[in-house]
Design a protein around this motif. Structure first.
Motif, PDB file in Angstrom:
ATOM      1  N   THR A  36       0.901  -1.331   0.044  1.00 42.27           N
ATOM      2  CA  THR A  36       0.009  -0.044  -0.026  1.00 42.27           C
ATOM      3  C   THR A  36       0.989   1.095  -0.016  1.00 42.27           C
ATOM      4  O   THR A  36       0.491   2.208  -0.659  1.00 42.27           O
ATOM      5  CB  THR A  36      -0.906  -0.017   1.331  1.00 42.27           C
ATOM      6  OG1 THR A  36      -1.786  -0.962   1.496  1.00 42.27           O
ATOM      7  CG2 THR A  36      -1.939   1.289   1.283  1.00 42.27           C
ATOM      8  N   PHE A  37       1.750   1.342   0.840  1.00 46.43           N
ATOM      9  CA  PHE A  37       2.730   2.410   0.891  1.00 46.43           C
ATOM     10  C   PHE A  37       3.514   2.700  -0.181  1.00 46.43           C
ATOM     11  O   PHE A  37       3.469   3.537  -0.851  1.00 46.43           O
ATOM     12  CB  PHE A  37       3.591   2.266   2.200  1.00 46.43           C
ATOM     13  CG  PHE A  37       4.855   3.205   1.956  1.00 46.43           C
ATOM     14  CD1 PHE A  37       4.646   4.547   2.590  1.00 46.43           C
ATOM     15  CD2 PHE A  37       6.169   2.762   1.601  1.00 46.43           C
ATOM     16  CE1 PHE A  37       5.757   5.257   2.521  1.00 46.43           C
ATOM     17  CE2 PHE A  37       7.166   3.726   1.532  1.00 46.43           C
ATOM     18  CZ  PHE A  37       6.936   5.156   2.004  1.00 46.43           C
ATOM     19  N   CYS A  38       3.954   1.447  -0.960  1.00 43.72           N
ATOM     20  CA  CYS A  38       4.804   1.880  -2.222  1.00 43.72           C
ATOM     21  C   CYS A  38       4.005   2.175  -3.131  1.00 43.72           C
ATOM     22  O   CYS A  38       4.733   2.959  -3.953  1.00 43.72           O
ATOM     23  CB  CYS A  38       5.637   0.254  -2.339  1.00 43.72           C
ATOM     24  SG  CYS A  38       7.026  -0.024  -1.368  1.00 43.72           S
ATOM     25  N   GLU A  39       3.039   1.489  -3.506  1.00 44.77           N
ATOM     26  CA  GLU A  39       1.961   2.030  -4.582  1.00 44.77           C
ATOM     27  C   GLU A  39       1.706   3.643  -4.346  1.00 44.77           C
ATOM     28  O   GLU A  39       1.623   4.274  -5.485  1.00 44.77           O
ATOM     29  CB  GLU A  39       0.811   1.275  -4.400  1.00 44.77           C
ATOM     30  CG  GLU A  39       1.011  -0.400  -5.187  1.00 44.77           C
ATOM     31  CD  GLU A  39       1.448  -0.367  -6.442  1.00 44.77           C
ATOM     32  OE1 GLU A  39       1.179   0.451  -7.338  1.00 44.77           O
ATOM     33  OE2 GLU A  39       2.399  -0.999  -6.727  1.00 44.77           O
ATOM     34  N   ALA A  40       1.352   3.951  -3.149  1.00 46.17           N
ATOM     35  CA  ALA A  40       0.889   5.334  -2.948  1.00 46.17           C
ATOM     36  C   ALA A  40       2.086   6.332  -3.456  1.00 46.17           C
ATOM     37  O   ALA A  40       1.880   7.055  -3.904  1.00 46.17           O
ATOM     38  CB  ALA A  40       0.412   5.745  -1.335  1.00 46.17           C
ATOM     39  N   LEU A  41       3.339   5.608  -2.990  1.00 51.17           N
ATOM     40  CA  LEU A  41       4.656   6.867  -3.157  1.00 51.17           C
ATOM     41  C   LEU A  41       4.861   6.830  -4.609  1.00 51.17           C
ATOM     42  O   LEU A  41       4.954   7.706  -5.195  1.00 51.17           O
ATOM     43  CB  LEU A  41       5.704   6.256  -2.432  1.00 51.17           C
ATOM     44  CG  LEU A  41       7.121   6.942  -2.308  1.00 51.17           C
ATOM     45  CD1 LEU A  41       6.787   8.532  -1.809  1.00 51.17           C
ATOM     46  CD2 LEU A  41       8.099   6.285  -1.597  1.00 51.17           C
ATOM     47  N   LYS A  42       4.633   5.628  -5.351  1.00 49.15           N
ATOM     48  CA  LYS A  42       4.932   5.734  -6.855  1.00 49.15           C
ATOM     49  C   LYS A  42       3.768   6.426  -7.480  1.00 49.15           C
ATOM     50  O   LYS A  42       4.328   7.271  -8.489  1.00 49.15           O
ATOM     51  CB  LYS A  42       4.820   4.266  -7.073  1.00 49.15           C
ATOM     52  CG  LYS A  42       4.958   3.992  -8.601  1.00 49.15           C
ATOM     53  CD  LYS A  42       4.863   2.689  -9.101  1.00 49.15           C
ATOM     54  CE  LYS A  42       5.022   2.578 -10.631  1.00 49.15           C
ATOM     55  NZ  LYS A  42       4.828   0.999 -11.131  1.00 49.15           N
ATOM     56  N   GLU A  43       2.640   6.317  -6.879  1.00 48.99           N
ATOM     57  CA  GLU A  43       1.576   7.202  -7.624  1.00 48.99           C
ATOM     58  C   GLU A  43       1.861   8.575  -7.446  1.00 48.99           C
ATOM     59  O   GLU A  43       1.649   9.555  -8.102  1.00 48.99           O
ATOM     60  CB  GLU A  43       0.048   6.896  -7.140  1.00 48.99           C
ATOM     61  CG  GLU A  43      -1.060   7.605  -7.560  1.00 48.99           C
ATOM     62  CD  GLU A  43      -2.250   7.158  -7.263  1.00 48.99           C
ATOM     63  OE1 GLU A  43      -3.177   8.006  -7.540  1.00 48.99           O
ATOM     64  OE2 GLU A  43      -2.551   5.863  -6.612  1.00 48.99           O
ATOM     65  N   HIS A  44       2.184   9.094  -6.254  1.00 50.57           N
ATOM     66  CA  HIS A  44       2.534  10.476  -5.945  1.00 50.57           C
ATOM     67  C   HIS A  44       3.707  10.976  -6.580  1.00 50.57           C
ATOM     68  O   HIS A  44       3.638  12.031  -7.240  1.00 50.57           O
ATOM     69  CB  HIS A  44       3.051  10.501  -4.329  1.00 50.57           C
ATOM     70  CG  HIS A  44       3.477  11.815  -3.915  1.00 50.57           C
ATOM     71  ND1 HIS A  44       2.599  12.918  -3.613  1.00 50.57           N
ATOM     72  CD2 HIS A  44       4.703  12.269  -3.539  1.00 50.57           C
ATOM     73  CE1 HIS A  44       3.259  14.068  -3.487  1.00 50.57           C
ATOM     74  NE2 HIS A  44       4.474  13.664  -3.247  1.00 50.57           N
ATOM     75  N   HIS A  45       4.818  10.144  -6.733  1.00 51.43           N
ATOM     76  CA  HIS A  45       5.890  10.681  -7.591  1.00 51.43           C
ATOM     77  C   HIS A  45       5.504  10.865  -9.283  1.00 51.43           C
ATOM     78  O   HIS A  45       6.109  11.787 -10.153  1.00 51.43           O
ATOM     79  CB  HIS A  45       7.182   9.790  -7.346  1.00 51.43           C
ATOM     80  CG  HIS A  45       7.658  10.284  -6.269  1.00 51.43           C
ATOM     81  ND1 HIS A  45       8.882   9.463  -5.641  1.00 51.43           N
ATOM     82  CD2 HIS A  45       7.539  11.234  -5.380  1.00 51.43           C
ATOM     83  CE1 HIS A  45       9.338   9.833  -4.551  1.00 51.43           C
ATOM     84  NE2 HIS A  45       8.546  10.909  -4.263  1.00 51.43           N
ATOM     85  N   THR A  46       4.735   9.782  -9.571  1.00 51.24           N
ATOM     86  CA  THR A  46       4.305   9.826 -10.941  1.00 51.24           C
ATOM     87  C   THR A  46       3.599  11.007 -11.335  1.00 51.24           C
ATOM     88  O   THR A  46       3.810  11.628 -12.176  1.00 51.24           O
ATOM     89  CB  THR A  46       3.408   8.742 -11.251  1.00 51.24           C
ATOM     90  OG1 THR A  46       4.202   7.431 -11.101  1.00 51.24           O
ATOM     91  CG2 THR A  46       2.957   8.663 -12.671  1.00 51.24           C
ATOM     92  N   GLY A  47       2.498  11.419 -10.485  1.00 46.24           N
ATOM     93  CA  GLY A  47       1.831  12.523 -10.670  1.00 46.24           C
ATOM     94  C   GLY A  47       2.588  13.886 -10.605  1.00 46.24           C
ATOM     95  O   GLY A  47       2.450  14.906 -11.330  1.00 46.24           O
ATOM     96  N   GLU A  48       3.541  13.996  -9.721  1.00 49.25           N
ATOM     97  CA  GLU A  48       4.630  15.000  -9.875  1.00 49.25           C
ATOM     98  C   GLU A  48       5.476  15.006 -11.185  1.00 49.25           C
ATOM     99  O   GLU A  48       5.653  16.206 -11.869  1.00 49.25           O
ATOM    100  CB  GLU A  48       5.548  15.027  -8.852  1.00 49.25           C
ATOM    101  CG  GLU A  48       4.947  15.383  -7.259  1.00 49.25           C
ATOM    102  CD  GLU A  48       6.104  15.275  -6.146  1.00 49.25           C
ATOM    103  OE1 GLU A  48       5.810  15.983  -5.318  1.00 49.25           O
ATOM    104  OE2 GLU A  48       6.964  14.312  -6.449  1.00 49.25           O
TER     105      GLU A  48
END
Length: 296
Positions: free
Chosen positions: A196-208
Motif C-alpha cells: 500500500t505504501f509503495c504504490e501510494a508513493l509511486k503514484e505520488h511521484h508519477t503525478g509530480e
C-alpha cells in the motif's frame, strides 16, 4: 534621449514620489496605476526596484514586460526567471509575492485583455518581434486563514506518506525480537502494508513527474534545475522501494533476518524525509500560487 544614468535617476525620482504620495505619481505617469516591483538581480544578487504599470484582471494582479517595445525584455523580467520571489508595493501596502509567467493560450488571453484596457501595450507588441511576457503576481500569505493551496495539499500528501512509513517501521521496531516470533499472518500484514505504501508513493511521484513539475517549470523557470534534481531523487527512492518490497515479499518468520529489513526501512525513511523536506522548501510556495487544493 535619456542615457543609462539619466534613466536610473528618473526612476529614483519616480520611486521617491510614489512612496511619498501613497502610490500617486505626477508628470508623464499621472493617472496611471503603478506598482513598485522589487526583484533580486540575476547576476548581482542585489535588490532592484522598478516602477511598473499595474493591472488586475479578474482579481489577478499583473505587470507586463514590455520595455516599451524594445527588442529585449527588461532586466527585472530576467531577474524573476532566476528568482521568482519579489516584493510588491502598491502605495497602500507592501507584500511578498511570487511572480509567475503564464504561457500559450493563457498568456494570450491575458495580453488581449491588457491591450483592451490599455492599447499602448498593443503598440509596444507591434514594435518588436519578441512575444511580450505577462507576469502574474501571487501574494504569499502566511497564516491559518489563507486559502488552502496546492502546495498545502502536497505537504498533506507527504505527511500521510510519512505516517504510513512510520507505521510500517513500527511493526518492526516496537519489539526488535517480535517479528521473529510472529506467525505468518503478521508477515502477510507487513507485505500488504508495504505494498500500500509503495504504490501510494509511486503514484505520488508519477503525478509530480507528469503533472506538477512540468507545470511549475513552465511558469517558474527559476525552479527548473531544482525540479530536475527532485526527479533524479525519485529514481533513487524508487530503487530503495524495490529493495524493501523484495525484502518484505521474501520475509519468512523464524528464517529471515529482520535486521536487514529494518535497516532498509530506516534508510528509506531518511532518504524520503530529506527529499520531502527539500521539495517542500522548493515548490510549496509556487504550488500555492497555482491555485487552491482539490476538495474531496
Amino acid at each position: 534621449m535619456i542615457d543609462n544614468y539619466g534613466f536610473t535617476e528618473f526612476q529614483r525620482q519616480v520611486i521617491a514620489e510614489f512612496r511619498a504620495n501613497g502610490g500617486k505619481v505626477g508628470g508623464m505617469f499621472e493617472g496611471w496605476a503603478l506598482v513598485l516591483l522589487t526583484t533580486v538581480g540575476a547576476r548581482s544578487g542585489l535588490r532592484r526596484t522598478n516602477p511598473l504599470g499595474y493591472l488586475e484582471i479578474d482579481g489577478q494582479p499583473l505587470v507586463v514586460a514590455s520595455a516599451m517595445g524594445a527588442p529585449a525584455s527588461p532586466a527585472w523580467y530576467h531577474n524573476i526567471r532566476k528568482n521568482p520571489m519579489v516584493t510588491v508595493e502598491t502605495g497602500t501596502e507592501t507584500y511578498p509575492a511570487i511572480a509567475a509567467i503564464p504561457a500559450g493560450e493563457e498568456r494570450d488571453a491575458l495580453f488581449a485583455e491588457v491591450v483592451r484596457r490599455d492599447p499602448g501595450f498593443g503598440e509596444y507588441q507591434a514594435k518588436t518581434t519578441r512575444t511580450i511576457p505577462v507576469v502574474t503576481l501571487h501574494r504569499v500569505e502566511p497564516g491559518a486563514d489563507r486559502v488552502r493551496g496546492l502546495g498545502d495539499f502536497l505537504v498533506e500528501s507527504h505527511d500521510w506518506l510519512r505516517q504510513e512509513l512510520t507505521d510500517l517501521r513500527r511493526q518492526l521496531n516496537a519489539d526488535p525480537a517480535a517479528i521473529e516470533r510472529t506467525p505468518p499472518g503478521l508477515a502477510q500484514e507487513l507485505r500488504t502494508h508495504c505494498l500500500t505504501f509503495c504504490e501510494a508513493l509511486k503514484e505520488h511521484h508519477t503525478g509530480e513527474e507528469l503533472g506538477a513539475f512540468p507545470m511549475l517549470a513552465q511558469r517558474f523557470p527559476a525552479l527548473a534545475p531544482a525540479l530536475a534534481k527532485l526527479s533524479e531523487e525519485h529514481a533513487v527512492v524508487a530503487r530503495l522501494q524495490a529493495e524493501i518490497q523484495r525484502l518484505v515479499d521474501g520475509y519468512r518468520p523464524g528464517e529471515s533476518d529482520p535486521a536487514a529489513l529494518r535497516a532498509e526501512l530506516d534508510r528509506l525513511a531518511a532518504e524520503l524525509e530529506a527529499h520531502f523536506a527539500w521539495e517542500e522548501r522548493t515548490v510549496v510556495t509556487a504550488l500555492n500560487a497555482m491555485g487552491p487544493a482539490p476538495e474531496f
